[in-house]
Design a protein around this motif. Sequence first.
Motif, PDB file in Angstrom:
ATOM      1  N   SER A  86     -79.627 -11.961 -18.605  1.00 34.61           N
ATOM      2  CA  SER A  86     -79.982 -11.723 -17.189  1.00 34.61           C
ATOM      3  C   SER A  86     -80.295 -13.045 -16.506  1.00 34.61           C
ATOM      4  N   PHE A  87     -79.874 -13.129 -15.233  1.00 34.85           N
ATOM      5  CA  PHE A  87     -80.256 -14.299 -14.415  1.00 34.85           C
ATOM      6  C   PHE A  87     -80.041 -13.916 -12.962  1.00 34.85           C
ATOM      7  N   LYS A  88     -80.526 -14.743 -12.039  1.00 37.35           N
ATOM      8  CA  LYS A  88     -80.252 -14.420 -10.632  1.00 37.35           C
ATOM      9  C   LYS A  88     -79.976 -15.713  -9.857  1.00 37.35           C
ATOM     10  N   ILE A  89     -79.178 -15.570  -8.817  1.00 32.57           N
ATOM     11  CA  ILE A  89     -78.836 -16.726  -7.965  1.00 32.57           C
ATOM     12  C   ILE A  89     -79.357 -16.431  -6.561  1.00 32.57           C
ATOM     13  N   LEU A  90     -80.189 -17.327  -6.048  1.00 25.32           N
ATOM     14  CA  LEU A  90     -80.772 -17.101  -4.716  1.00 25.32           C
ATOM     15  C   LEU A  90     -79.701 -17.388  -3.665  1.00 25.32           C
ATOM     16  N   TYR A 118     -79.814 -26.056  -9.851  1.00 22.64           N
ATOM     17  CA  TYR A 118     -80.427 -25.234 -10.931  1.00 22.64           C
ATOM     18  C   TYR A 118     -79.346 -25.113 -12.002  1.00 22.64           C
ATOM     19  N   VAL A 119     -79.702 -25.081 -13.273  1.00 22.70           N
ATOM     20  CA  VAL A 119     -78.663 -25.014 -14.313  1.00 22.70           C
ATOM     21  C   VAL A 119     -79.028 -24.006 -15.385  1.00 22.70           C
ATOM     22  N   LEU A 120     -77.988 -23.303 -15.904  1.00 24.04           N
ATOM     23  CA  LEU A 120     -78.197 -22.360 -17.030  1.00 24.04           C
ATOM     24  C   LEU A 120     -77.392 -22.921 -18.197  1.00 24.04           C
ATOM     25  N   VAL A 121     -77.999 -22.925 -19.390  1.00 16.36           N
ATOM     26  CA  VAL A 121     -77.261 -23.389 -20.576  1.00 16.36           C
ATOM     27  C   VAL A 121     -76.975 -22.185 -21.462  1.00 16.36           C
ATOM     28  N   MET A 122     -75.697 -21.965 -21.771  1.00 16.64           N
ATOM     29  CA  MET A 122     -75.319 -20.753 -22.532  1.00 16.64           C
ATOM     30  C   MET A 122     -74.901 -21.136 -23.937  1.00 16.64           C
ATOM     31  N   ASP A 123     -75.194 -20.256 -24.885  1.00 20.17           N
ATOM     32  CA  ASP A 123     -74.704 -20.438 -26.255  1.00 20.17           C
ATOM     33  C   ASP A 123     -74.499 -19.060 -26.875  1.00 20.17           C
ATOM     34  N   ASN A 124     -73.403 -18.852 -27.516  1.00 20.88           N
ATOM     35  CA  ASN A 124     -72.861 -17.579 -28.045  1.00 20.88           C
ATOM     36  C   ASN A 124     -73.469 -16.343 -27.359  1.00 20.88           C
ATOM     37  N   GLY A 125     -73.123 -16.241 -26.071  1.00 19.86           N
ATOM     38  CA  GLY A 125     -73.383 -14.994 -25.350  1.00 19.86           C
ATOM     39  C   GLY A 125     -74.778 -14.859 -24.790  1.00 19.86           C
ATOM     40  N   GLU A 153     -83.716 -13.165  -0.435  1.00 25.16           N
ATOM     41  CA  GLU A 153     -83.218 -12.282  -1.518  1.00 25.16           C
ATOM     42  C   GLU A 153     -82.052 -12.974  -2.260  1.00 25.16           C
ATOM     43  N   CYS A 154     -81.602 -12.354  -3.325  1.00 25.88           N
ATOM     44  CA  CYS A 154     -80.613 -13.042  -4.194  1.00 25.88           C
ATOM     45  C   CYS A 154     -79.202 -12.697  -3.757  1.00 25.88           C
ATOM     46  N   ALA A 155     -78.319 -13.688  -3.981  1.00 29.16           N
ATOM     47  CA  ALA A 155     -76.895 -13.421  -3.737  1.00 29.16           C
ATOM     48  C   ALA A 155     -76.348 -12.643  -4.937  1.00 29.16           C
ATOM     49  N   LEU A 156     -76.932 -12.880  -6.134  1.00 28.75           N
ATOM     50  CA  LEU A 156     -76.384 -12.188  -7.320  1.00 28.75           C
ATOM     51  C   LEU A 156     -77.535 -11.949  -8.281  1.00 28.75           C
ATOM     52  N   LYS A 157     -77.627 -10.704  -8.779  1.00 30.14           N
ATOM     53  CA  LYS A 157     -78.714 -10.413  -9.743  1.00 30.14           C
ATOM     54  C   LYS A 157     -78.088  -9.737 -10.965  1.00 30.14           C
ATOM     55  N   VAL A 158     -78.230 -10.350 -12.125  1.00 33.85           N
ATOM     56  CA  VAL A 158     -77.653  -9.767 -13.359  1.00 33.85           C
ATOM     57  C   VAL A 158     -78.818  -9.453 -14.291  1.00 33.85           C
ATOM     58  N   THR A 159     -78.933  -8.169 -14.673  1.00 37.58           N
ATOM     59  CA  THR A 159     -80.058  -7.816 -15.561  1.00 37.58           C
ATOM     60  C   THR A 159     -79.507  -7.258 -16.883  1.00 37.58           C
ATOM     61  N   ASP A 160     -80.018  -7.739 -17.984  1.00 35.12           N
ATOM     62  CA  ASP A 160     -79.630  -7.526 -19.414  1.00 35.12           C
ATOM     63  C   ASP A 160     -78.223  -6.925 -19.547  1.00 35.12           C
ATOM     64  N   LEU A 161     -77.266  -7.834 -19.281  1.00 33.76           N
ATOM     65  CA  LEU A 161     -75.847  -7.430 -19.273  1.00 33.76           C
ATOM     66  C   LEU A 161     -75.285  -7.529 -20.691  1.00 33.76           C
ATOM     67  N   CYS A 162     -74.573  -6.468 -21.136  1.00 28.99           N
ATOM     68  CA  CYS A 162     -73.797  -6.590 -22.396  1.00 28.99           C
ATOM     69  C   CYS A 162     -72.345  -6.316 -22.036  1.00 28.99           C
ATOM     70  N   ALA A 163     -71.473  -7.223 -22.471  1.00 25.26           N
ATOM     71  CA  ALA A 163     -70.045  -6.998 -22.143  1.00 25.26           C
ATOM     72  C   ALA A 163     -69.191  -7.619 -23.247  1.00 25.26           C
ATOM     73  N   GLY A 164     -67.919  -7.217 -23.296  1.00 20.64           N
ATOM     74  CA  GLY A 164     -67.016  -7.772 -24.326  1.00 20.64           C
ATOM     75  C   GLY A 164     -65.659  -7.105 -24.199  1.00 20.64           C
ATOM     76  N   TYR A 165     -64.879  -7.176 -25.263  1.00 21.99           N
ATOM     77  CA  TYR A 165     -63.516  -6.642 -25.202  1.00 21.99           C
ATOM     78  C   TYR A 165     -63.363  -5.503 -26.202  1.00 21.99           C
ATOM     79  N   THR A 166     -62.534  -4.491 -25.810  1.00 18.55           N
ATOM     80  CA  THR A 166     -62.248  -3.413 -26.798  1.00 18.55           C
ATOM     81  C   THR A 166     -60.793  -3.606 -27.249  1.00 18.55           C
TER      82      THR A 166
END
Lengths: 321, 532, 501, 266
Positions: B308-312, B483-490, B278-291
């Motif tokens: 969303s992504f997950k880490i085994l 394993y690698v994730l490449v991020m660009d503007n959120g 099972e996964c150590a961390l599971k993130v599903t369609d997360l939206c976050a930011g600052y108010t």
Amino acid sequence: MKERVTYILSRVLELVITLLIVSLLTFAAFSIIPGDTASVLLGINASPAQLEALREKLGLNDPLWYRYLSWLKGAFTGDLGDSTAFGKPVAELIVSRLPVTFGLSFLSLILVLVISYPSAVISSGKPGKFWDQFFSVIGHVSFAIPPFVLSLISILVTSKIFGYFGVGKYVEPSKDFFGYVYCLLLPAFCVAVPKIAMAFKFLRASILTEKNNDYVRTSKSRGLSNIKIMFRHILPNSNVSAITALSIILSDLLGGSLIVEQVFNLPGLGRLLLQAIGRRDFPLISGIVFYLAAMMVIVYFLADILMNLCDPRLRKNGGNI
Amino acid sequence: MIYADYILEVKDLSLDFKSEGDKILNNISFNIRKGEILGLIGNSGCGKSMTALSILGLLPKDARILSGQVVFDKNDLLEKTDRQMREVRGKDIGMIFQEPYTALDPLKTVYKNLEEVLTEHEDLTREVRREMIGKMLERVGFENTGDIMKRYPHELSGGQRQRVLIAGACLLKPKLMIADEPTSSLDTVTSMSILELIKSLCAELRMSVLFISHDLSIVGNFCDRVLVMKKGNIVDSGNAFDLLYNPQNPYTAELLSNSRLDPKQLDLEFNKPSFSSECALKVTDLCAGYTSGNGFRKERKEIIHNLSFKILKGEVVGLIGSSGCGKTTLTRAICGLIRPYSGTVTDTKGKLGVVFQDPIMCLNPAHTVMWHLAEPLRANKIKMSKDELKKAAVDALVSVGLDENILGRHPSQLSGGQRQRVAIAMCLMLNPSLIIADEPLSALDTSSGARILKLLSQINKERGTSILLISHNLRVVRAATTYVLVMDNGNIVEDGPTKNVLSHPKTEVTKKLLLAETTLHMNPDRQQFMTE
Amino acid sequence: MKATKILRTAAVAVMCLSLLFSVASCSKKAQKSAQEPTSVTVGITQEPGLFDPHLAVAAGDKEILFNIFEGLYKFSSDGKLQPALATDCAISDDCKEFTFDIRKDVKFHDGSVMTADDVIFSTNRAKENNQALASIASVEKVGDNSVKITLSTPDSEFLTHATYAIIPQSVADQNKTPVGTGPFKFKEYVVGQYVSIEKFADYWDSSLPYLDEVVFKICADMDSGLLELQNGNIDIFPHMTKDKAEMAGDKFDIVTGSSNMVQIFALNNAVEPFDKKEVREAINFAVDKQELIKLTMDGAGTELTTGMNPIIGDAYDKSIDGTYKKDLEKAKSLLEQAGYADGFDMTITVPSNYLVHVDTAVAIADQLKEIGINAEIKQVDWNAWLSDVYTGRDFQSTVICLTPDYAPMSEIARYHSQSTDNFINYNNPEVDKLMDSIPSTLDEKERNDIYHQILHILVEDSCSCFIQDPYEITVVNKDLEGYELYPMYIQDMSKVKFKSA
Amino acid sequence: MPKKKISPYYIVGGAFLAVIIIACILSLLGVGPSPLKTNSADKLLPPSASHLMGTDNMGRDLFARVLSASKYTLLISVAGVSVALVLGTIAGMLAGYFGGIWDRIIMLLGNSIMCFPGILLALMAVAVWGPSLFNVIWALGLVFAPTFARVYRTEVIKIKERDYILNAKILGVKPLRIIAVHIFPNAFTQIIPAVVIGLANMTLSESAMSYIGLGVQPPKASYGKILSDAQSYISTAPWLIIFPSLMLVIYILGLYFISEGIRGDR
């Protein structure tokens, strides 16, 4: 533009809330402190009948919360009611004392600026050297001298040296403006001295922090002389942080300085407040406290605006205000 | 194009501080030809910045020039009075510094910042000044110069500010420009563009450049000739290419190897995560930011858009992206520091450890190491007797390669690397299932950085804790993650096993990152790169 | 370096500039030339509150109003009653009916002529607001310019109260626009700064007043007043202390006299241990009054033996003086008799704004230590003193100055057990009986005998410890003459004039 | 690391404060004439062999009174500042850490207290609990709390964004513990200059309070009380003003130099 409206709105709301809290505090004070206004006015050998008559006339008999609410209603419609001790409208009494308090405040503010700025620049020019130590020690000694000792000594000195220095000859600004400024000069100096020490300490600190910022090094590398860098870059930047300190000093001054007014026999706001407390004059005290709160919020409001003007970083929407 | 005659000759210059007494520079001599880019390399504290400052006469008050001459344009600068030197600074010799963020006066517009160079040395009419500055800004790569002139420093990015500073230094076409570590606080892509700008200016204005840096691999690709300094002496010099590829001097060789963090030497191995676990961390369609905005009107600035992504369990995942792509916001959302607007993150309370980038601020200066190690247990109400606690603390320290005697010490008495390792030990006290390392190496020198990397991989191997490694340094990611994730503007634009993604990048973003890395850090075994 | 040198000179320049500015402008000194209207400035330290003569009770107000308003009779500086708006007065045998002949063609400040109706209106209005006039039953016109006042109870000394102000019926608010018959008219009142009054040309006694204008300048306290005195801004400054008066400088005369005040170390007779006579006597023997006077007033005060002030005249019995001389042995034995052989603890509550009373309390506490009494001083704010101590009578002991009117009866009226002013709870039926008999004894000599008996009993009971009548010290400019000191809180400016004029 | 030599500030500051502390010890031991003995014979005597600092208007020896006054001034200023410090710290911490509504409420309360006349506040304290020394200290503490709260608030806002605080939050440390154990030790060093100014203002406003009979009850006295009583004798007996002011200046300069020393070390 919408940004500015909400900003002003929040400031106004803050003024209203402060006034409410302050007037509540006054109200609470009055319900606890002993002493009844009528007996204060009429003295010890007044007859009970006389006391009763006066209480009725001044409306002292209705419960305090009723008087507080009617005062509050009046305050928001601009009528602060009449002073029980002097029988005159509170607003008129406060206005009659403003020339002295405003005169003293602004004169001493000018003195603070005129003296603390150059000394701060000189002492931060060569930190640790003779002038720096000299000004710092003088700053702290002047901070420690009690105000009335300073006032008395200055009167003694000036009257001995210059023979006569217009003590007590308070002149209405309307009648003779120069006489007015002239007779406020020495008291303003006595009020200003501790404030000068405070402003000097703060200014020197902010200049020293600005001095080892990188933009100073950049200007140096472009061949600018020290003086040019000081006046063109360092001072404007340290002004921004000095504004908060100066606004605290100004709001403190506007509250009237009781002791200097007492020694120089000037009819300022400080003395009026002490008399009002002495005579348990609820409307007058609330009126003065109302003025103090308003002054404080207005001064901080102006300080904010001045800050926005001086420092583009604070302006929310980029270059233009 | 390099000309024969020398623009600057430094003859056995020595310098020391009144207070300390030991020499900072002992009679160093070198010279710079017209139009030549000379690199000055060495670890911090070897006196390279002092050399530059003594040329311009900007030494700190208690520094003393013991002997030597600085001959520039046939006269010795050290003889000149301060007034005469002021004419030279900014006109004949320009200088740019490391920190672009604070090098411009925040209260003045770009135009005002630059105008003072002209008003100081020339008296031209306003229009001529405006036109000159406009032309120069265009030359350093700004399109709408009119608008840029009106802008304030805080409205520009790091790269843009460095360009403005370069414009300022070159306005009066100086004969020599001194660049003191101009790119070390910028990310790889921007650094590349800055260096190219300096190179083109040097050619066009026939200007020579004294380039100072602590990173040998950048200098190799950019300078014509290189000097290597060690403790106030010049120990090696030669043209850039052969110094880089067959360094004779042992010190230069050592410098070279440290700067390139060769993954081969670290021989990191990782436990192989089986896909079924099972996964150590599971993130599903997360939206976050600052108010932002006060009480009444809340202004929502969304940075992460349904990601969303997950880490085994036991997997080491890398997260790369240029600055400003939302990496920090993502970590804060995962750690629960900010409440996401929508989407879910598996509960990580108490099972998560974080290693921060800045070694100075990662430990509380007011408390001892022992207190730091005991704090996680106290916070989660884990009752332990005094010596049980001490034993657990010692175990944690040993596992991160530190010995017992530093328990009583305060953070101020530890080095950057040691502090980083105490922070890791703190995470280990709770035996977390996931450790997030946010740019752990960028603030450390290469050797202590390498040791931290080795430690992380060891923890992963022995304890099976999965690791999310965030970095903008591709070589670290290539060496340490599977394993690698490449991020660009959120958003995650590309992900996959590290080997494939970094060798056959699909998206434009990854390609740009790879390109920047190759041009900046020339890698000896060139053939490893795609040569489309 | 060069840069800071320039800055330094700039700063020094700025500093001496501001000093120069003050020196230059202070050379213009106002010169008082002769032909200008004569004006005198009197320094006062209390902010005047009310100008309505019938409402005003505070001493600071009455001082000024004496020049604006006049009653049927008026006090002169030697304490005798002089006819003013009434020419003379016929008193009935049973001391109940007083018929006054009204002085003819007396003008008010607003020009109207005073009539008997104004007198009736004023008497009724004064009666409502003044407890001393409570005994007036009715007042009616008896012919064009004579008025008869009948009292409900006989009062031989009613004339001393017939000084209430006579005011015109027409004026609505006396507080804002005071109108009376006095030698001066009200001119202007600026809160916190001054009250000014000007000459009333057609005053009924045409020879007065001499001055064109009198300004009562409000000073924060005696010290700032003294500074103004030394700077020539003030000509007359009353109620000073001896040491300050001597500092006024050689341009001033110092005028001293009794101020008809009674500084009392009041002991609450209803509270343990002061309900025992021996304890009160012991304290009277333990306190050294001369030392107290020297300490607090530099000796400027007459020692008192009991509640009545000798300045009142025949009603006072000189034989009681000297009953209490400092005698520690006697005091200790008295304490033993009362059962307090090794002394006791007590508190002295004093109003904080009267420094002289605080100092007196400190000195008393120091003296009482010698007979084993340790007194602790508790300062309270003036209003708290008024409501807790004076009206609430919730205290052990206190130090205060009593200011009775200039009439024998009002000096000792507070020692009647039923009097509202009896804050020391003194109760002696014998004294009550004697006091009740005074109002009906017409003959002055008989009244004085009764007063003497009352004084003897008061001294016998030693109801409290009476310390001193502090001197009234006034500083007057040398080029003024005609200023007379009154044994009461009054500034009569009508007879004052410049020597040169 | 060069041996940590004690900065000159500490030596000078220590010397100044030593003068005050010696004065307190002397008066506790009851050295010299009694400060309470009144005597009309030697009223307002100039400084002489028998009376080192002369006598006051009640004939009491000024030297003894100044010694005993040092006790009260020290007590009032130190106790008052600690009350203000405790109140100010709590308010400042809460306002700074939680921010938002809490921040506005506490700041508004602070502003209102600042523009509310201190004397009226003191009167309230006295009316409710009586004019003892303890209540004056409470009243003064309350009046000075907002200034400390303001300093703390800015400090906390700076510190709460630092990594070691975020780390603590992630590890699950409770907010109150973060404030008390993590933030407070780092914020405290910033407060020292404000404490020095607070001590100076405290002694001066205590003398202003003596106008309305607050503070030290006679015959005991603090520097402020002696000064305010001696106000009217400045021209005839200047020593009544000079010596207490001198002691006051020594006290405050001592504090200033110590604070400079502390700031120098950090």
